[in-house]
Motif scaffolding. Structure first.
Motif, mmCIF file in Angstrom:
data_model
loop_
_atom_site.group_PDB
_atom_site.id
_atom_site.type_symbol
_atom_site.label_atom_id
_atom_site.label_comp_id
_atom_site.label_asym_id
_atom_site.label_seq_id
_atom_site.Cartn_x
_atom_site.Cartn_y
_atom_site.Cartn_z
ATOM 1 N N LEU A 153 -70.869 -65.124 -67.121
ATOM 2 C CA LEU A 153 -72.276 -65.447 -66.816
ATOM 3 C C LEU A 153 -72.769 -66.685 -67.559
ATOM 4 N N SER A 154 -72.003 -67.152 -68.550
ATOM 5 C CA SER A 154 -72.460 -68.293 -69.333
ATOM 6 C C SER A 154 -72.049 -69.593 -68.662
ATOM 7 N N VAL A 155 -72.828 -70.615 -68.910
ATOM 8 C CA VAL A 155 -72.524 -71.916 -68.320
ATOM 9 C C VAL A 155 -73.195 -73.009 -69.149
ATOM 10 N N SER A 156 -72.567 -74.187 -69.156
ATOM 11 C CA SER A 156 -73.219 -75.341 -69.754
ATOM 12 C C SER A 156 -73.177 -76.441 -68.706
ATOM 13 N N ARG A 157 -74.353 -76.825 -68.212
ATOM 14 C CA ARG A 157 -74.373 -77.691 -67.023
ATOM 15 C C ARG A 157 -74.136 -79.161 -67.331
ATOM 16 N N VAL A 158 -74.380 -79.594 -68.564
ATOM 17 C CA VAL A 158 -74.198 -81.024 -68.837
ATOM 18 C C VAL A 158 -73.240 -81.326 -69.986
ATOM 19 N N GLY A 159 -72.987 -80.331 -70.819
ATOM 20 C CA GLY A 159 -72.236 -80.588 -72.041
ATOM 21 C C GLY A 159 -70.795 -80.999 -71.836
ATOM 22 N N GLY A 160 -70.204 -80.647 -70.665
ATOM 23 C CA GLY A 160 -68.806 -80.975 -70.411
ATOM 24 C C GLY A 160 -68.541 -82.461 -70.595
ATOM 25 N N ALA A 161 -69.516 -83.270 -70.183
ATOM 26 C CA ALA A 161 -69.371 -84.717 -70.297
ATOM 27 C C ALA A 161 -69.334 -85.153 -71.757
ATOM 28 N N ALA A 162 -69.839 -84.290 -72.627
ATOM 29 C CA ALA A 162 -69.956 -84.666 -74.033
ATOM 30 C C ALA A 162 -68.842 -84.066 -74.884
ATOM 31 N N GLN A 163 -68.002 -83.245 -74.274
ATOM 32 C CA GLN A 163 -66.977 -82.545 -75.066
ATOM 33 C C GLN A 163 -65.940 -83.534 -75.619
ATOM 34 N N THR A 164 -65.541 -83.319 -76.861
ATOM 35 C CA THR A 164 -64.536 -84.212 -77.443
ATOM 36 C C THR A 164 -63.232 -84.089 -76.653
ATOM 37 N N ARG A 165 -62.554 -85.231 -76.500
ATOM 38 C CA ARG A 165 -61.329 -85.222 -75.696
ATOM 39 C C ARG A 165 -60.285 -84.295 -76.299
ATOM 40 N N ALA A 166 -60.285 -84.216 -77.623
ATOM 41 C CA ALA A 166 -59.292 -83.366 -78.295
ATOM 42 C C ALA A 166 -59.393 -81.930 -77.803
ATOM 43 N N ILE A 167 -60.632 -81.429 -77.713
ATOM 44 C CA ILE A 167 -60.810 -80.043 -77.285
ATOM 45 C C ILE A 167 -60.602 -79.927 -75.780
ATOM 46 N N LYS A 168 -61.122 -80.891 -75.059
ATOM 47 C CA LYS A 168 -61.018 -80.854 -73.596
ATOM 48 C C LYS A 168 -59.558 -80.702 -73.167
ATOM 49 N N LYS A 169 -58.676 -81.471 -73.822
ATOM 50 C CA LYS A 169 -57.251 -81.433 -73.486
ATOM 51 C C LYS A 169 -56.656 -80.052 -73.702
ATOM 52 N N MET A 170 -57.109 -79.386 -74.757
ATOM 53 C CA MET A 170 -56.483 -78.126 -75.160
ATOM 54 C C MET A 170 -57.053 -76.911 -74.436
ATOM 55 N N THR A 171 -58.196 -77.096 -73.780
ATOM 56 C CA THR A 171 -58.907 -75.921 -73.295
ATOM 57 C C THR A 171 -58.806 -75.744 -71.783
#
Ligand SMILES: Nc1ncnc2c1ncn2[C@@H]1O[C@H](COP(=O)(O)OP(=O)(O)OP(=O)(O)O)[C@@H](O)[C@H]1O
Ligand SMILES: [Mg+2]
Length: 503
Positions: free
Chosen positions: A357-375
């Motif tokens: 049920l959780s969502v973040s509508r804009v934060g994805g663009a702000a996520q650090t690449r390090a975490i984005k790659k791993m997640t």
């Protein structure tokens, strides 16, 4: 005493005999007072929300405009206002003290310090209702605001300038997430404002002590309107906090503001509206309750000239019902929500974030690449896990691939468990997610997985600090470093001595 209309004109003239004629419209006379509300005749040009000053020293805020009178709520309960007393327009809404010296202080909604640390030193008084930054002034949300909480930073990242709602039943860990996020901002150059609305005094005191003990009060301002205070104070508190946050933002600073919680705020506003005899609507809230929160939360955002205001409003629900009036309003106003689930909380899954049920509508663009790659695969894996789990409960025979998915899902859930007051930097988080992604946890098993990842992070930090530092400075994990980390993880696996869980 009720004053007849026919008496009013003469009373009014009598009270205003010495006032210059051009100022007549600026002045009104009290015709009725009680319950902290007062009705005034005159003040024909007064605005909604305007501050009125009385001869006797009290002040009031206009909350209703009628054809020939206005109704206002009084700010001080200790200063009496009498019928026939004269009140003067100030031409402005209520103002809050702002300034860098507010950091480390605890104030009430009227801007008076309540921390026993002496007078408040401030730079200026700013109106608590401010114009909302326009589209041209705003910058896209493109910088991450770390919460230090793995499940949020990995799956529902929050960006600077975003508004992310924390929603859950009573005692589901809402405040804890907000406080941990404030604690995590230490040495991160983010200033914090914590607005407490309608909470118990003891709770607020405990929270302030916690911030102080962890050195977080130095970069935080607490605005508090406790449960026992007048409804007007509870109504004002978030606007006062927001104004203080906006001041910091105007100094090109990044600011985090927590509103804990807006359910109490809405209830205070409902009480005020009912006292003013406004027609109640859905759940007895007045029709303009949406505007109450939209105008507050629209003030958050990132500004092109520098500085940002990130808002974490909290709302409490009952019986898991996120479709109640105030929660749905807030869900529609904010840029996403973190839903906390009592069932998960009671199962020991804390923080009890409901990933579906959780969502973040804009934060994805702000996520650090390090975490984005791993997640990348994590969200899907969790969704499949919950689906399979329901299925597995029926005792169905599972094939090998499903069983493996269940095991991996259990590992992911275990990884996302996090104690209170412990937060992880994005590098720590990237390393933890790396272990899950690269299957290093499969051989370790759920019971020891958490110890393994935590020790691995310290191992990289101490023995392979060059890798750690490189991820930190580039905010990314290069392919070369991924290869290196594989070797390090291999090496660590052979060194790892599992704790004796029997003890
Ligand atoms: N990650 C966690 N690990 C362990 N315990 C936790 C965690 N988060 C919260 N708790 C505990 O759960 C309890 C409720 O937390 P909290 O006060 O944050 O909830 P809340 O939703 O804000 O409650 P309220 O509705 O009363 O405001 C507290 O005792 C807190 O210590
Ligand atoms: Mg709480």
């Amino acid at each position: 005493m009720d004053i007849k209309n026919t008496d009013l004109v003469s009373l009014f003239e009598q009270a205003l005999r010495d006032v210059p004629e051009q100022k007549l419209e600026e002045i009104g006379i009290v015709v009725q007072v009680g319950d902290g509300i007062c009705k005034m005749y005159g003040l024909t040009h007064a605005m909604y929300g305007e501050l009125i000053e009385f001869e006797g020293g009290n002040r009031g805020i206009i909350m209703q405009l009628d054809e020939d009178s206005v109704s206002l709520f009084l700010l001080q309960s200790t200063i009496a206002v009498a019928e026939r007393e004269v009140g003067r327009r100030t031409g402005s809404v209520f103002k809050a003290p702002v300034g860098m010296q507010l950091l480390g202080r605890v104030i009430n909604a009227l801007g008076v310090p309540i921390d026993g640390m002496g007078d408040l030193v401030y730079d200026a008084l700013w109106p608590i209702e401010a114009e909302i930054p326009g589209i041209i002034e705003r910058s896209p949300v493109n910088e991450s605001l770390e919460t230090g909480i793995l499940v949020i930073d990995a799956l529902f990242p929050i960006g600077k300038g975003q508004r992310e709602l924390l929603i859950g039943n009573r005692s589901s860990g809402k405040t804890s997430i907000a406080i941990d996020t404030i604690l995590h901002q230490k040495n991160k150059n983010v200033l914090c404002v914590y607005v407490s609305i309608g909470q118990r005094v003891a709770n607020v005191a405990r929270m302030v002590r916690l911030l102080e003990e962890n050195g977080a009060l130095d970069y935080t301002v607490v605005v508090s309107a406790e449960a026992g205070e007048a409804v007007l104070n509870q109504y004002l508190a978030p606007y006062v906090g927001c104004t203080i946050g906006e001041y910091f933002r105007s100094q090109q600073r990044d600011v985090l503001i927590v509103y804990d919680d807006l359910s109490n705020h809405a209830v205070a506003f409902r009480e005020m509206s009912l006292l003013l005899r406004h027609a109640p609507g859905r759940e007895a809230f007045p029709g303009d309750v949406f505007y109450l929160h939209s105008r507050l939360l629209e003030r958050a955002g990132k500004i092109i000239s520098g500085g940002s205001l990130t808002a974490l409003p909290i709302v409490q629900i009952q019986g898991d019902d996120i479709t109640a009036y105030i929660p749905t309003n807030l869900i529609s106003i904010t840029d996403g929500q973190i839903v906390l689930d009592t069932k998960l909380f009671n199962q020991g899954m804390r923080p009890a974030v409901n990933a579906e049920l959780s969502v973040s509508r804009v934060g994805g663009a702000a996520q650090t690449r390090a975490i984005k790659k791993m997640t990348k695969a994590l969200r899907l894996e969790l969704a499949q896990y919950h689906e399979l789990l329901d299925f597995a409960q029926f005792g169905t025979e599972l094939d090998d691939s499903s069983r493996r998915r269940l095991e991996r899902g259990a590992l992911a859930v275990e990884l996302l468990r996090q104690p209170q007051y412990v937060t992880y930097s994005f590098v720590d988080q990237a390393l933890m997610l790396f272990l899950l992604k690269e299957d290093f946890l499969d051989a370790i098993g759920v019971a020891k997985a958490k110890t393994f990842v935590v020790q691995f992070v310290s191992f990289v930090k101490s023995v392979h600090n060059d890798v750690y530092a490189r991820i930190f400075s580039s905010q990314d994990v290069s392919d070369a470093d991924i290869a290196l980390l594989r070797v390090i993880a291999q090496e660590f696996s052979t060194l790892f001595v599992a704790p004796d869980l029997e003890k």
